[in-house]
Design an enzyme around this catalytic site. Structure first.
Site, PDB file in Angstrom:
ATOM      1  N   HIS A   1      25.976 -41.287 -13.525  1.00  0.00           N
ATOM      2  CA  HIS A   1      25.069 -40.910 -14.265  1.00  0.00           C
ATOM      3  C   HIS A   1      25.173 -41.309 -15.586  1.00  0.00           C
ATOM      4  O   HIS A   1      24.700 -42.406 -16.085  1.00  0.00           O
ATOM      5  CB  HIS A   1      24.921 -39.408 -13.917  1.00  0.00           C
ATOM      6  CG  HIS A   1      23.811 -38.446 -14.476  1.00  0.00           C
ATOM      7  ND1 HIS A   1      22.739 -39.443 -15.190  1.00  0.00           N
ATOM      8  CD2 HIS A   1      23.404 -37.197 -14.773  1.00  0.00           C
ATOM      9  CE1 HIS A   1      22.000 -38.315 -15.451  1.00  0.00           C
ATOM     10  NE2 HIS A   1      22.149 -37.125 -15.200  1.00  0.00           N
TER      11      HIS A   1
ATOM     12  N   HIS B   1      17.715 -50.476 -12.437  1.00  0.00           N
ATOM     13  CA  HIS B   1      17.433 -49.171 -12.575  1.00  0.00           C
ATOM     14  C   HIS B   1      16.681 -48.639 -11.233  1.00  0.00           C
ATOM     15  O   HIS B   1      15.911 -49.384 -10.907  1.00  0.00           O
ATOM     16  CB  HIS B   1      16.513 -48.991 -13.701  1.00  0.00           C
ATOM     17  CG  HIS B   1      16.589 -47.186 -14.071  1.00  0.00           C
ATOM     18  ND1 HIS B   1      15.653 -46.517 -13.378  1.00  0.00           N
ATOM     19  CD2 HIS B   1      17.154 -46.568 -15.179  1.00  0.00           C
ATOM     20  CE1 HIS B   1      15.869 -45.243 -13.973  1.00  0.00           C
ATOM     21  NE2 HIS B   1      16.931 -45.386 -14.975  1.00  0.00           N
TER      22      HIS B   1
ATOM     23  N   ASP C   1      21.098 -48.344 -20.915  1.00  0.00           N
ATOM     24  CA  ASP C   1      22.436 -48.414 -21.439  1.00  0.00           C
ATOM     25  C   ASP C   1      22.765 -49.807 -22.194  1.00  0.00           C
ATOM     26  O   ASP C   1      23.812 -49.560 -22.966  1.00  0.00           O
ATOM     27  CB  ASP C   1      23.422 -48.179 -20.382  1.00  0.00           C
ATOM     28  CG  ASP C   1      23.034 -46.768 -19.735  1.00  0.00           C
ATOM     29  OD1 ASP C   1      22.917 -45.822 -20.545  1.00  0.00           O
ATOM     30  OD2 ASP C   1      22.819 -46.693 -18.453  1.00  0.00           O
TER      31      ASP C   1
END
Lengths: 389, 389
Positions: free
Chosen positions: A233, A275, A326
């Site tokens: 996560h 993703h 990220d």
């Protein structure tokens, strides 16, 4: 009786097991909407680009908690509440000072947030108001916890929070011991906005599940921090940074294109790409990319940014995969003076706004969250005395 | 834009929202099975009556963690590990001593369990072994946390754990400052067995959801404690006891039959009755009822037990509802010298065995737990500057 190996159980025999609850719709929400095809992200009605251009993190908190933007009185009130609650109770500070240097930052954050529950006012009789106050307390105090831990573990004096300035400004001040420039504050604020909320992810879901037992908001956020701590996560931005720093250790010979190709050839993952939801450029990655570029130009330290762009281009050429949030947040955080192992904590200090917004939403229309499990073990075994086993 | 009131949203318009995930099967498990029609409860193959008659709590822990009973060497090894890890790290003790007398016991337990994570050995490279060690650490230390907090808040000296005796014996010794008799130990042990595991309840589910991000076992158990803290989950036995103590305050005129009828007439809930799953007598309530009876006969203090029986009979006559596990555990805990507001902690110190067993099971065959949410808010709103709102 041998231990049963769950790996051997064919779940196609049990087609009604919804592993990971994938695709199961558990809630309705007004907090955020993701259009993975278009690459759109909406918080309570407003597109993330609109918010990135116009809003402050504090306005976004109000928006998520109230489903509308604040007027100037309301915004001033919220800012004052946040500013006045930044200091930590002494026992929480004592705990942070006493932690081992090697303690995991997210574990310390989890404990400290759990601990501040002990210092709240007695229930006022208005449970919703109390919950809103708890949301403000946690949003105000999480930056102080993270900055205090970062300094304490490096043997530096802990810097007390300011009673003025934005959340972003004050955090960078407490972390680095000096007031940040306008560009750094703006960048930090934008990072906080971009990570505030993102649909029904595992930590937000955990938060709602805990809320659904009518437990308190500190319990729910403590659980959410525990979920975000998991490598599946939060934590990917730390991995991106470690990858870039590995390259930096051999900067003279670093070749990001070859590095990426080699990793792909040996089936290793390039961190920060792909993703589950976005099938195109993650809008947050797009905004962070711009930030990373201007920060690198401003500081003249362009190497990490340029490597990132080379990796991105190679990934697009070779695999047609786009970066996620990220990928560029790693270099942005790093350039703000944040150590890589704190990146997930920074994520948490922003996401607390979304978690608490989901708590308020769940609490307003609650149903205990409790799916079922299928029992696949044995039944009615006879007892064997211990000496005969 | 006014705040949207979720109460007004008709979920029949969204028939695919699985509110509370009710009836959705999310996992397969070998840990426990409940037959609500027959009133059966099975832990990893063994009926709860078989375990209540033959097993110790430590054997049940092994059973839940391994899906089989231990041989004598394994049982001795587990007992030794548990005994050797009962002491708390000094900072955890310091935290407990520093807590406000009015701190919520479950909040203190949540913080202290989160904190002990900082004191574990570095990863050994064998993640499953490390997880099993963490399960033992928490099972060993939770009783010490609860007893230390109970004594500290009453201004009593904290009693250090023994390095011998069962979990039940040692807990009562640390709590009351004197070694318990055989009957008290046996009763406590049975209570720990009966609360160890109970299918996919909200705290166990929270534990598995946190585990599914590959987060650590302390995070998962901290979250589970937060979920159990909610009044819709743990906490009902405290409410039963408070109801009985209210009656006890007017003992001379107490009339449990009339009390029950009056409460029913005014649509108030009688705590400790009814269960979502059991349609007959909860087998744990049956076993606890026997314990409550023998304890009351032994001590000569029969009043609370007799009131309980009268309430039970009245509920059966008037509403045809049976008691659940909380109804008789209240008087049993009370007779063991445990204060009512600690009852949920006692539940947690037993259930940690089931939570950690589910963690091991999830971790062995993991998939990120992440359902979806339906966005029902607005989209693409235009920005209005704050002074114009």
């Amino acid at each position: 009786m041998a231990q049963q190996n769950l790996d051997n159980i064919d779940t196609t025999e049990h087609p009604y097991i919804n592993k990971g609850l994938e695709g199961i719709v558990a809630f309705s929400t007004t907090k955020s909407f993701i259009d993975g095809q278009k690459g759109d992200l909406i918080y309570a009605g407003y597109n993330i680009d609109t918010l990135a251009e116009n809003a402050t993190f504090e306005e976004v908190c109000f928006l998520l908690w109230n489903d509308r933007l604040p007027n100037s009185t309301e915004l001033e009130e919220l800012n004052n509440s946040l500013k006045s609650q930044r200091s930590l109770p002494q026992p929480v500070l004592d705990y942070i000072k006493s932690t081992n240097k090697k303690a995991e930052p997210m574990a310390v954050l989890r404990t400290a947030v759990s601990m501040i529950a002990d210092f709240q006012d007695a229930p006022s009789g208005d449970a919703e108001k109390d919950n809103r106050d708890d949301a403000i307390s946690m949003t105000a105090q999480m930056p102080t916890i993270i900055a205090a831990f970062a300094r304490a573990r490096s043997g530096k004096e802990i810097v007390a929070p300011l009673d003025n300035g934005s959340t972003a400004f004050n955090f960078l001040y407490m972390l680095n011991g000096e007031k940040p420039g306008e560009e750094a504050e703006k960048t930090m604020d934008l990072c906080l906005i971009l990570h505030a909320e993102h649909g029904m992810n595992a930590s937000t879901f955990t938060c709602r599940a805990i809320c659904s037992t009518e437990s308190d908001m500190f319990s729910a956020v403590t659980g959410a921090i525990g979920a975000l701590k998991g490598p599946l996560h939060g934590g990917a931005n730390t991995a991106v940074m470690n990858m870039l720093l590995e390259m930096d250790a051999n900067a003279e010979t670093a070749d990001p294109v070859q590095f990426t190709k080699d990793r792909l050839a040996s089936k290793k993952k390039i961190m920060g790409f792909g993703h589950r939801v976005y099938k195109t450029f993650d809008p947050r990655a797009r905004l962070l990319r711009g930030m990373s570029k201007s920060l690198s130009e401003e500081t003249g330290q362009t190497e990490l940014y340029e490597w990132s762009e080379s990796i991105l281009k190679t990934m697009k050429d070779e695999k047609n995969i786009d970066p996620n949030v990220d990928f560029f947040s790693a270099t942005v955080y790093y350039s703000l003076g944040i150590e890589p192992d704190l990146f997930t904590c920074i994520f948490a200090m922003s996401r607390v706004s979304g978690w608490t917004a989901h708590y308020l939403e769940q609490d307003a229309n609650n149903r205990l969250v409790r799916p079922r499990a299928l029992y696949i073990g044995e039944k009615n075994l006879d007892w064997t005395p211990v000496e005969e086993r």
